[in-house]
Design a protein around this motif. Structure first.
Motif, PDB file in Angstrom:
ATOM      1  N   UNK A  21     -12.932 -59.723  28.932  1.00 50.23           N
ATOM      2  CA  UNK A  21     -13.388 -58.377  28.605  1.00 50.23           C
ATOM      3  C   UNK A  21     -14.809 -58.183  29.135  1.00 50.23           C
ATOM      4  N   UNK A  22     -15.050 -57.003  29.710  1.00 51.42           N
ATOM      5  CA  UNK A  22     -16.367 -56.624  30.194  1.00 51.42           C
ATOM      6  C   UNK A  22     -16.716 -55.256  29.610  1.00 51.42           C
ATOM      7  N   UNK A  23     -17.945 -55.110  29.157  1.00 45.11           N
ATOM      8  CA  UNK A  23     -18.442 -53.824  28.685  1.00 45.11           C
ATOM      9  C   UNK A  23     -19.686 -53.491  29.496  1.00 45.11           C
ATOM     10  N   UNK A  24     -19.645 -52.363  30.190  1.00 47.36           N
ATOM     11  CA  UNK A  24     -20.744 -51.949  31.068  1.00 47.36           C
ATOM     12  C   UNK A  24     -21.271 -50.597  30.610  1.00 47.36           C
ATOM     13  N   UNK A  25     -22.588 -50.378  30.706  1.00 50.42           N
ATOM     14  CA  UNK A  25     -23.115 -49.069  30.340  1.00 50.42           C
ATOM     15  C   UNK A  25     -22.640 -48.004  31.331  1.00 50.42           C
TER      16      UNK A  25
ATOM     17  N   UNK B  53     -15.412 -52.529  39.520  1.00 51.85           N
ATOM     18  CA  UNK B  53     -16.420 -52.000  38.614  1.00 51.85           C
ATOM     19  C   UNK B  53     -17.710 -52.738  38.935  1.00 51.85           C
ATOM     20  N   UNK B  54     -18.793 -52.009  39.155  1.00 54.27           N
ATOM     21  CA  UNK B  54     -20.053 -52.656  39.507  1.00 54.27           C
ATOM     22  C   UNK B  54     -21.160 -52.225  38.557  1.00 54.27           C
ATOM     23  N   UNK B  55     -22.002 -53.173  38.232  1.00 55.96           N
ATOM     24  CA  UNK B  55     -23.187 -52.929  37.424  1.00 55.96           C
ATOM     25  C   UNK B  55     -24.177 -54.027  37.773  1.00 55.96           C
ATOM     26  N   UNK B  56     -25.296 -53.628  38.351  1.00 57.99           N
ATOM     27  CA  UNK B  56     -26.313 -54.567  38.831  1.00 57.99           C
ATOM     28  C   UNK B  56     -25.659 -55.604  39.744  1.00 57.99           C
ATOM     29  N   UNK B  57     -25.657 -56.859  39.354  1.00 59.85           N
ATOM     30  CA  UNK B  57     -25.084 -57.916  40.199  1.00 59.85           C
ATOM     31  C   UNK B  57     -23.633 -58.230  39.852  1.00 59.85           C
ATOM     32  N   UNK B  58     -23.092 -57.577  38.823  1.00 62.57           N
ATOM     33  CA  UNK B  58     -21.701 -57.821  38.431  1.00 62.57           C
ATOM     34  C   UNK B  58     -20.763 -57.000  39.305  1.00 62.57           C
ATOM     35  N   UNK B  59     -19.742 -57.654  39.831  1.00 61.87           N
ATOM     36  CA  UNK B  59     -18.683 -56.983  40.588  1.00 61.87           C
ATOM     37  C   UNK B  59     -17.360 -57.483  40.014  1.00 61.87           C
ATOM     38  N   UNK B  60     -16.622 -56.576  39.367  1.00 63.35           N
ATOM     39  CA  UNK B  60     -15.392 -56.935  38.671  1.00 63.35           C
ATOM     40  C   UNK B  60     -14.218 -56.229  39.347  1.00 63.35           C
ATOM     41  N   UNK B  61     -13.237 -56.972  39.864  1.00 63.98           N
ATOM     42  CA  UNK B  61     -12.065 -56.328  40.477  1.00 63.98           C
ATOM     43  C   UNK B  61     -11.320 -55.462  39.458  1.00 63.98           C
ATOM     44  N   UNK B  62     -10.840 -54.324  39.926  1.00 61.42           N
ATOM     45  CA  UNK B  62     -10.148 -53.373  39.057  1.00 61.42           C
ATOM     46  C   UNK B  62      -8.818 -52.988  39.703  1.00 61.42           C
TER      47      UNK B  62
END
Length: 170
Positions: free
Chosen positions: A99-103, A125-134
């Motif tokens: 699970x990932x929660x991003x602003x 899904x990207x947030x700062x340095x996080x890149x999560x495949x969707x």
């Protein structure tokens, strides 16, 4: 497939791979193949070509393994929740495994557009340095539906053109 789930606040989407047959349907197809293969292999064995029997068995084991692997891969689920403050992505098979929660204000959906029109865009899904495949398993139509829904809810979509150093098909 992209399905709406009931949600009191915001938007909740269930992303699943397309699945043409249920597990029972897969077993029925395998049993039909087993029956045809058994009849042919028995006929060949009675004609003196007994060596066909082990290869027919190996073939049926390989088909069963392929059906099982594909059925397990089709159990993948992703739930994307879009609230006023955050984007939440849950992934797993049968149970939640990550699970990932991003602003929401700073998170983006990046769509790497393909060169070929029959290939779906790769979503992240990207947030700062996080890149999560969707939704890596979504087809072209489902990807377009998902992007339209997210744009309608005000989620920022970053569409990127295909890179020039990539080959023709990829």
């Amino acid at each position: 497939m992209v399905e709406h789930l009931e949600c009191e606040k915001g938007l909740r989407l269930l992303l699943t791979p397309n699945q043409s047959l249920s597990w029972r349907g897969n077993v029925q197809v395998w049993l039909a193949l087993f029956t045809v293969s058994l009849v042919i292999a028995t006929g060949m064995a009675l004609a003196g070509a007994w060596v066909v029997m082990p290869f027919a068995g190996l073939e049926l084991i390989a088909v069963a393994a392929g059906i099982y692997y594909t059925a397990q891969a089709c159990q993948t689920r992703e739930i994307l929740s879009v609230d006023t403050d955050c984007l939440t992505l849950e992934k797993g098979r049968r149970v939640k495994q990550a699970e990932w929660t991003l602003p929401r204000r700073y998170a983006r959906v990046r769509a790497n557009m393909p060169r070929h029109p029959f290939t779906p865009p790769k979503l992240f899904l990207t947030y700062r340095e996080q890149i999560i495949p969707l939704g890596a398993f979504l087809n072209v139509e489902d990807t377009q539906i998902l992007l339209r829904i997210l744009e309608g809810k005000g989620v920022d979509i970053d569409r990127r053109a295909p890179e020039s150093n990539i080959g023709f098909w990829y």
